[in-house]
Design an enzyme around this catalytic site. Structure first.
Site, PDB file in Angstrom:
ATOM      1  N   ASP A  52     -17.616 -16.317  81.625  1.00  0.00           N
ATOM      2  CA  ASP A  52     -18.677 -17.042  82.435  1.00  0.00           C
ATOM      3  C   ASP A  52     -19.439 -15.700  82.976  1.00  0.00           C
ATOM      4  O   ASP A  52     -20.318 -15.886  84.004  1.00  0.00           O
ATOM      5  CB  ASP A  52     -18.386 -17.784  83.520  1.00  0.00           C
ATOM      6  CG  ASP A  52     -17.195 -17.270  84.284  1.00  0.00           C
ATOM      7  OD1 ASP A  52     -16.834 -16.364  84.308  1.00  0.00           O
ATOM      8  OD2 ASP A  52     -16.522 -18.276  85.134  1.00  0.00           O
ATOM      9  N   SER A  53     -18.756 -14.556  82.697  1.00  0.00           N
ATOM     10  CA  SER A  53     -19.579 -13.206  83.239  1.00  0.00           C
ATOM     11  C   SER A  53     -21.307 -13.349  82.302  1.00  0.00           C
ATOM     12  O   SER A  53     -21.870 -12.621  82.814  1.00  0.00           O
ATOM     13  CB  SER A  53     -18.927 -12.157  82.663  1.00  0.00           C
ATOM     14  OG  SER A  53     -18.582 -12.002  81.500  1.00  0.00           O
ATOM     15  N   ASP A  91     -14.660 -19.581  78.656  1.00  0.00           N
ATOM     16  CA  ASP A  91     -14.287 -20.012  80.129  1.00  0.00           C
ATOM     17  C   ASP A  91     -14.657 -21.117  80.421  1.00  0.00           C
ATOM     18  O   ASP A  91     -15.813 -21.786  79.990  1.00  0.00           O
ATOM     19  CB  ASP A  91     -15.079 -18.882  80.871  1.00  0.00           C
ATOM     20  CG  ASP A  91     -14.091 -17.698  81.093  1.00  0.00           C
ATOM     21  OD1 ASP A  91     -13.030 -17.582  81.193  1.00  0.00           O
ATOM     22  OD2 ASP A  91     -14.834 -16.449  81.687  1.00  0.00           O
ATOM     23  N   LYS A 121     -10.377 -20.869  79.043  1.00  0.00           N
ATOM     24  CA  LYS A 121      -9.655 -20.105  80.033  1.00  0.00           C
ATOM     25  C   LYS A 121      -9.929 -20.618  81.340  1.00  0.00           C
ATOM     26  O   LYS A 121     -11.251 -20.797  81.394  1.00  0.00           O
ATOM     27  CB  LYS A 121      -9.985 -18.611  79.892  1.00  0.00           C
ATOM     28  CG  LYS A 121      -9.565 -17.653  81.144  1.00  0.00           C
ATOM     29  CD  LYS A 121      -9.571 -16.068  80.846  1.00  0.00           C
ATOM     30  CE  LYS A 121     -11.045 -15.691  80.959  1.00  0.00           C
ATOM     31  NZ  LYS A 121     -11.584 -15.626  82.561  1.00  0.00           N
ATOM     32  N   GLU A 123      -9.395 -20.152  85.845  1.00  0.00           N
ATOM     33  CA  GLU A 123      -9.292 -19.059  86.985  1.00  0.00           C
ATOM     34  C   GLU A 123      -7.898 -19.881  87.898  1.00  0.00           C
ATOM     35  O   GLU A 123      -8.461 -20.992  88.384  1.00  0.00           O
ATOM     36  CB  GLU A 123     -10.278 -18.454  87.536  1.00  0.00           C
ATOM     37  CG  GLU A 123     -11.181 -17.765  86.644  1.00  0.00           C
ATOM     38  CD  GLU A 123     -12.280 -17.164  87.425  1.00  0.00           C
ATOM     39  OE1 GLU A 123     -12.672 -17.281  88.604  1.00  0.00           O
ATOM     40  OE2 GLU A 123     -13.263 -16.511  86.824  1.00  0.00           O
ATOM     41  N   GLU A 190      -6.875  -9.812  86.721  1.00  0.00           N
ATOM     42  CA  GLU A 190      -8.072  -8.752  86.727  1.00  0.00           C
ATOM     43  C   GLU A 190      -7.802  -7.958  88.182  1.00  0.00           C
ATOM     44  O   GLU A 190      -7.502  -8.507  89.306  1.00  0.00           O
ATOM     45  CB  GLU A 190      -9.187  -9.637  87.100  1.00  0.00           C
ATOM     46  CG  GLU A 190     -10.479  -8.796  87.351  1.00  0.00           C
ATOM     47  CD  GLU A 190     -11.675  -9.728  86.896  1.00  0.00           C
ATOM     48  OE1 GLU A 190     -11.678 -10.962  86.623  1.00  0.00           O
ATOM     49  OE2 GLU A 190     -12.950  -9.410  87.468  1.00  0.00           O
TER      50      GLU A 190
HETATM   51  O1  KIV Z   1     -15.954 -13.839  82.361  1.00  0.00           O
HETATM   52  C1  KIV Z   1     -15.394 -12.748  81.954  1.00  0.00           C
HETATM   53  O2  KIV Z   1     -16.083 -11.867  81.312  1.00  0.00           O
HETATM   54  C2  KIV Z   1     -13.827 -12.536  82.308  1.00  0.00           C
HETATM   55  C3  KIV Z   1     -13.350 -11.523  82.037  1.00  0.00           C
HETATM   56  C4  KIV Z   1     -13.644 -10.653  83.202  1.00  0.00           C
HETATM   57  C5  KIV Z   1     -11.983 -11.365  82.088  1.00  0.00           C
HETATM   58  O3  KIV Z   1     -13.324 -13.639  82.735  1.00  0.00           O
END
Ligand code: KIV
Length: 272
Positions: A52-53, A91, A121, A123, A190
């Site tokens: 989600d980056s 994510d 994934k 968090e 992280e």
């Molecule tokens: O969203 C992302 O790119 C991430 C990485 C920082 C692991 O979760």
């Protein structure tokens, strides 16, 4: 065995566990589109994270909070279409799994059905364990993410190193154990002290992947735009830049503009 029942991708969650057991390091990078994912896959990356980056590096938001399920599905689908080898992890965006495990399951199922990715994934630790368990019960592989969790930026107010104090370090360690017990196939850690990353990787049997959690773990992940130097405004200590694509792209764009303005482009061979 027919083609339809053969594993589509060479890297599976089982293969990642094998890699940990053999001490083979796991490589992981982010991708958000077909072309980048295609190059990454051909290069032999083990895991591609549709992070989600994308909120930051693709959409220009200052946090990952605005990312929607539809956004993640759009990126996940583009990436999954390109990938034959790597495991593809998507994510789950903010607001689609916290607090309501039934909604979490529905979101995870939508991601899996509409993207053809391999895993999701999430968090967090104990706060979201019910969602993690429910998603796992449906047969969807889950990767955890502890330490600096960017979706919680509004709670902490800073992207600085996490779990430096004993209490937070113990919570992180216990959360990692909880995620392992629940059945997660791996965890991203992280921006935490390397000693803590090493301790978690040593005590858990599932792969631990670091982004700023040191080298004593089972693998590493970076945001591809950062390691390629496309985005040259972000320079945390953990980032190694493998290229300076910002300058290469900038110069190419300037050259193109100059060639168009001068009439040099297109030349005779570049037209019909
Ligand atoms: O969203 C992302 O790119 C991430 C990485 C920082 C692991 O979760």
């Amino acid at each position: 065995m027919s083609v339809a029942t053969t594993n589509r991708r060479a890297v599976t969650t089982y293969r990642l566990k094998e890699m940990k057991m053999k001490g083979e390091k796991i490589s992981m990078l982010t991708a958000y589109d077909y072309t980048m994912a295609h190059i990454l896959d051909a290069a032999g990356i083990d895991v591609i994270l549709v992070g989600d980056s994308a909120a930051n590096v693709v959409a220009g938001y200052t946090t990952t909070v605005p990312m929607t399920l539809e956004n993640m599905i759009y990126h996940g689908r583009a990436v999954a279409r390109a990938v034959n080898h790597a495991l593809v992890v998507v994510d789950m965006p903010f607001g689609t799994y916290q607090g309501n495990s039934k909604m979490a399951l529905a979101s995870a199922i939508q991601i899996m059905k509409e993207t053809e990715a391999d895993a999701v994934k999430l968090e967090g630790g104990s706060e979201i364990i019910e969602s993690v368990e429910r998603i796992l019960c449906a047969g969807i592989p889950v990767m955890g993410h502890l330490g600096l969790t960017p979706q919680s930026i509004n709670k902490y107010g800073t992207y600085s190193v996490r779990a430096k104090e004993e209490e937070e370090a113990e919570k992180l360690y216990n959360d990692a154990k909880l995620l392992e017990q629940a059945g997660c196939f791996g965890i991203v850690l992280e921006k935490i002290p390397a000693v803590l990353g090493t301790r978690v990787a040593k005590d858990l049997s599932i792969p631990i992947i670091s982004i700023g959690a040191g080298g004593g773990v089972d693998g590493q992940v970076l945001v591809s735009y950062d390691m390629l130097g496309i985005n040259n405004e972000f320079s945390p200590r953990f980032l190694r830049r493998y290229a300076n694509l910002h300058d290469i792209m900038f110069e190419a764009f300037q050259q193109y503009i100059q060639d168009v303005k001068s009439g040099d482009f297109p030349n005779e061979k570049e037209q019909y």
